[in-house]
Design an enzyme around this catalytic site. Structure first.
Site, PDB file in Angstrom:
ATOM      1  N   HIS A 145       5.965 -67.558  17.603  1.00 32.94           N
ATOM      2  CA  HIS A 145       6.684 -66.480  16.913  1.00 32.94           C
ATOM      3  C   HIS A 145       6.991 -66.856  15.466  1.00 32.94           C
ATOM      4  CE1 HIS A 145       6.817 -64.619  20.763  1.00 32.94           C
ATOM      5  NE2 HIS A 145       7.469 -65.645  21.284  1.00 32.94           N
TER       6      HIS A 145
ATOM      7  N   HIS B  47      11.136 -62.048  19.371  1.00 35.26           N
ATOM      8  CA  HIS B  47       9.749 -62.191  18.906  1.00 35.26           C
ATOM      9  C   HIS B  47       9.587 -61.908  17.417  1.00 35.26           C
ATOM     10  CE1 HIS B  47       7.521 -61.779  23.035  1.00 35.26           C
ATOM     11  NE2 HIS B  47       8.583 -62.557  23.105  1.00 35.26           N
TER      12      HIS B  47
ATOM     13  N   ASP C 100      21.105 -41.660   7.533  1.00 36.76           N
ATOM     14  CA  ASP C 100      21.089 -40.348   6.896  1.00 36.76           C
ATOM     15  C   ASP C 100      21.992 -39.416   7.705  1.00 36.76           C
ATOM     16  OD1 ASP C 100      19.591 -39.656   9.132  1.00 36.76           O
ATOM     17  OD2 ASP C 100      17.823 -38.971   8.017  1.00 36.76           O
TER      18      ASP C 100
ATOM     19  N   THR D 295      14.864 -40.052  14.089  1.00 41.63           N
ATOM     20  CA  THR D 295      13.958 -40.736  15.012  1.00 41.63           C
ATOM     21  C   THR D 295      14.032 -42.258  14.905  1.00 41.63           C
ATOM     22  OG1 THR D 295      12.228 -40.754  13.333  1.00 41.63           O
ATOM     23  CG2 THR D 295      12.265 -38.854  14.847  1.00 41.63           C
TER      24      THR D 295
ATOM     25  N   CYS E  59      18.279 -43.068  11.549  1.00 42.79           N
ATOM     26  CA  CYS E  59      17.982 -41.696  11.127  1.00 42.79           C
ATOM     27  C   CYS E  59      17.736 -40.885  12.394  1.00 42.79           C
ATOM     28  CB  CYS E  59      16.812 -41.649  10.142  1.00 42.79           C
ATOM     29  SG  CYS E  59      15.206 -42.129  10.792  1.00 42.79           S
TER      30      CYS E  59
END
Ligand code: RB5
Length: 155
Positions: free
Chosen positions: A134, A99, A8, A68, A66
């Site tokens: 995993h 993982h 964004d 955060t 973005c």
């Protein structure tokens, strides 16, 4: 490698830095937008676009950014088959691949410096998906996607 990137407006400056880095390192880049940091856009559009590219097989993996990294990772993870991981440093980027077999790497442009993001991206690309327990957990994630599909069909 071929890599799809999307962000964004808040993620745009870091996306530009990563595009420059990846092209300089000889990778092919599919830049899915946005095109500037000034026009406010909605992160779900770009997270979904990167997620769709990642599961389509047209790219090796996706990068979604973005402010955060939280909203765009949520959006990417709504696309069935996406395993989007939000990385803050080399450790989390490496573990996202090892993982979680992440096929979309997410960053928060307002919380990570561009050099740390580049270091994290290099670590992600160098890391290998680990086997054993995993794989069992990845299979459980895939089963959750399938259960979601089935409940949508029944609705
Ligand atoms: C945009 O202002 C900001 O909310 C967005 O980039 C992101 O941080 C949301 O999770």
């Amino acid at each position: 490698m071929r890599i799809a990137l999307g962000s964004d407006h808040a993620g745009f400056p870091l996306k530009a830095a990563l595009v420059e880095y990846l092209e300089g390192a000889g990778h092919d880049v599919d830049d899915l937008g946005t095109e500037n940091a000034t026009v406010s856009v909605d992160y779900p559009d770009y997270g979904a676009a990167v997620g769709r590219a990642a599961v389509s097989g047209s790219v090796d993996f996706g990068i979604a950014i973005c402010g955060t990294g939280i909203g765009i990772s949520m959006a990417a993870n709504k696309v069935p088959g996406v395993r989007a991981g939000l990385a803050h440093d080399v450790t989390t980027a490496t573990l996202a691949k090892q993982h979680n077999h992440a096929n979309v790497l997410c960053f928060g442009a307002r919380v990570i410096g561009s050099q740390t993001a580049i270091d994290s991206l290099e670590a992600f690309m160098a890391a290998e998906e680990l086997d054993g327990r995993h794989v069992r957990r990845i299979d459980e994630l895939t089963a959750l996607d399938e259960a979601g599909r089935q409940s949508e069909e029944q609705a």
